[in-house]
Design a protein around this motif. Structure first.
Motif, PDB file in Angstrom:
ATOM      1  N   GLY A  18      23.566  27.990  74.678  1.00 58.40           N
ATOM      2  CA  GLY A  18      23.493  28.969  73.602  1.00 58.40           C
ATOM      3  C   GLY A  18      23.970  30.345  73.982  1.00 58.40           C
ATOM      4  N   ALA A  19      24.436  30.510  75.220  1.00 65.34           N
ATOM      5  CA  ALA A  19      24.844  31.839  75.682  1.00 65.34           C
ATOM      6  C   ALA A  19      26.309  31.859  76.106  1.00 65.34           C
ATOM      7  CB  ALA A  19      23.961  32.280  76.845  1.00 65.34           C
ATOM      8  N   SER A  20      27.126  30.997  75.529  1.00 67.12           N
ATOM      9  CA  SER A  20      28.519  30.859  75.960  1.00 67.12           C
ATOM     10  C   SER A  20      29.428  31.875  75.263  1.00 67.12           C
ATOM     11  CB  SER A  20      29.015  29.434  75.688  1.00 67.12           C
ATOM     12  OG  SER A  20      28.842  29.112  74.318  1.00 67.12           O
ATOM     13  N   TYR A  21      29.212  33.154  75.556  1.00 69.62           N
ATOM     14  CA  TYR A  21      30.029  34.213  74.958  1.00 69.62           C
ATOM     15  C   TYR A  21      30.954  34.872  75.963  1.00 69.62           C
ATOM     16  CZ  TYR A  21      26.734  33.657  71.144  1.00 69.62           C
ATOM     17  OH  TYR A  21      25.965  33.133  70.119  1.00 69.62           O
ATOM     18  N   GLY A  22      31.043  34.327  77.171  1.00 68.88           N
ATOM     19  CA  GLY A  22      31.885  34.930  78.190  1.00 68.88           C
ATOM     20  C   GLY A  22      31.190  35.970  79.011  1.00 68.88           C
ATOM     21  N   VAL A  23      29.942  36.270  78.659  1.00 71.12           N
ATOM     22  CA  VAL A  23      29.140  37.237  79.407  1.00 71.12           C
ATOM     23  C   VAL A  23      27.688  36.780  79.343  1.00 71.12           C
ATOM     24  CG1 VAL A  23      28.773  38.747  77.412  1.00 71.12           C
ATOM     25  CG2 VAL A  23      28.599  39.693  79.723  1.00 71.12           C
ATOM     26  N   GLU A  24      26.944  37.044  80.399  1.00 71.45           N
ATOM     27  CA  GLU A  24      25.530  36.696  80.433  1.00 71.45           C
ATOM     28  C   GLU A  24      24.788  37.781  81.200  1.00 71.45           C
ATOM     29  OE1 GLU A  24      22.666  32.815  81.441  1.00 71.45           O
ATOM     30  OE2 GLU A  24      24.785  32.819  82.011  1.00 71.45           O
ATOM     31  N   VAL A  25      23.595  38.117  80.738  1.00 70.39           N
ATOM     32  CA  VAL A  25      22.815  39.190  81.343  1.00 70.39           C
ATOM     33  C   VAL A  25      21.546  38.600  81.958  1.00 70.39           C
ATOM     34  CG1 VAL A  25      21.693  41.420  80.994  1.00 70.39           C
ATOM     35  CG2 VAL A  25      23.708  40.800  79.626  1.00 70.39           C
ATOM     36  N   LEU A  26      21.409  38.783  83.266  1.00 68.61           N
ATOM     37  CA  LEU A  26      20.224  38.336  83.999  1.00 68.61           C
ATOM     38  C   LEU A  26      19.637  39.540  84.724  1.00 68.61           C
ATOM     39  CD1 LEU A  26      21.771  35.136  85.647  1.00 68.61           C
ATOM     40  CD2 LEU A  26      20.439  35.216  83.540  1.00 68.61           C
ATOM     41  N   LEU A  96      21.751  42.007  86.348  1.00 66.64           N
ATOM     42  CA  LEU A  96      22.916  41.290  86.852  1.00 66.64           C
ATOM     43  C   LEU A  96      23.721  40.847  85.642  1.00 66.64           C
ATOM     44  CD1 LEU A  96      21.156  38.969  89.447  1.00 66.64           C
ATOM     45  CD2 LEU A  96      22.990  40.527  90.042  1.00 66.64           C
ATOM     46  N   ILE A  97      24.955  41.290  85.563  1.00 66.02           N
ATOM     47  CA  ILE A  97      25.818  40.916  84.444  1.00 66.02           C
ATOM     48  C   ILE A  97      26.918  40.006  84.968  1.00 66.02           C
ATOM     49  CG2 ILE A  97      27.434  41.729  82.692  1.00 66.02           C
ATOM     50  CD1 ILE A  97      24.665  43.987  83.967  1.00 66.02           C
ATOM     51  N   LEU A  98      26.974  38.800  84.444  1.00 67.83           N
ATOM     52  CA  LEU A  98      27.997  37.817  84.809  1.00 67.83           C
ATOM     53  C   LEU A  98      29.012  37.747  83.680  1.00 67.83           C
ATOM     54  CD1 LEU A  98      25.395  37.136  86.444  1.00 67.83           C
ATOM     55  CD2 LEU A  98      26.002  34.727  86.227  1.00 67.83           C
TER      56      LEU A  98
END
Length: 294
Positions: A18-26, A96-98
């Motif tokens: 559900g988070a496949s937007y090209g960016v993820e925030v951890l 952490l931003i991926l």
């Protein structure tokens, strides 16, 4: 891929469902929770970007043969292909931003001159953390309510965060500021080098393929990165050579072939010219055992 050091773990970008937007925030707390086997302390090579901000705590990080101390205000930018490890982030907190390569569009070439780790003062850190929180909230909203999702908005918020987090010295003081045209040329050259550095070792080959002359590539690279186009290319080849020597048990001759050198002698001459020592000596001094050099 072992030579006495820990093997390098290849990391692919695999976002949460559900988070496949090209960016993820951890954040570091989530990293520690997900990584109960502490694989983070061993060498890894991601195919995506990682931007980290240390909001509190201290620790350590290594990236491409350099060690960095982490403290409040530290910023870390791991680029795709870097060999790095989180040496000690047990006490570190912060976001952490991926993000995928290509997700950040329309960005200047300033990032080419940024180190893997730098320090922000309190004011800049606070503003960067606010930008990261804004990105995290929008990302969370996109995941929870897909109808609100906007990849363009997420990309702009990521760009704002990076611009806020970049050190004041992102562009070399001695280099002329890159205009839009030079930035475009350099970005094309940098992408071509990343794709072809193992089979194209001459700037003229890139100039011909990209439709520019060598002087244009040199001016653009010097304006964006502070060095000549040839030096930029040589540094990329050298970095990969060091990665192969340090993190694999490949003989020097095999390393040479992987990097597109006709023979071991040419590779040794190149490596010695860049480092003032032959590859076997560098490998030994780095701490790896002797390989099967034949």
């Amino acid at each position: 891929m072992e030579n006495g050091h820990d093997p390098v773990r290849q990391l692919r970008y695999l976002p949460a469902i559900g988070a496949s937007y090209g960016v993820e925030v951890l954040d570091f707390r989530a990293l520690r929770s997900m990584d109960t086997r502490r694989r983070r302390v061993r060498p890894q090579r991601p195919d995506f970007h990682v931007l980290a901000l240390i909001s509190s705590g201290t620790g350590a990080h290594e990236a491409d043969f350099r060690s960095y101390r982490l403290a409040e205000g530290s910023a870390v930018w791991i680029r795709p292909g870097m060999v790095h490890r989180w040496s000690d982030v047990e006490a570190c907190e912060g976001p952490l931003i991926l993000f995928r390569t290509g997700f950040l569009t329309g960005f200047s070439a300033a990032e080419a001159a940024v180190a893997a780790c730098w320090q922000l003062d309190r004011q800049r850190l606070d503003l960067a953390l606010l930008a990261a929180e804004h990105l995290a909230r929008e990302h969370d909203a996109a995941v929870r309510s897909p109808r609100l999702a906007s990849p363009a908005l997420l990309s702009h918020l990521l760009a704002a965060l990076i611009l806020r987090a970049l050190p004041a010295t992102a562009e070399p003081a001695e280099a002329p500021r890159a205009d839009a045209r030079s930035t475009e040329v350099f970005r094309a050259y940098r992408a071509a080098v990343e794709e072809h550095f193992t089979d194209r070792h001459h700037v003229g080959e890139y100039a011909q393929a990209l439709g520019y002359d060598v002087r244009t590539l040199t001016r653009a690279t010097r304006a964006a990165a502070g060095i000549a186009a040839k030096a930029f290319l040589d540094q990329r080849i050298l970095l990969e050579a060091k990665r192969l020597l340090a993190h694999t048990d490949l003989p020097v001759g095999s390393c040479a072939r992987r990097l597109g050198f006709r023979d071991t002698g040419n590779f040794t001459t190149f490596f010695r010219r860049q480092t003032e020592m032959p590859p076997t000596t560098w490998r030994t001094e780095y701490g790896a055992p002797a390989s099967r050099d034949h």
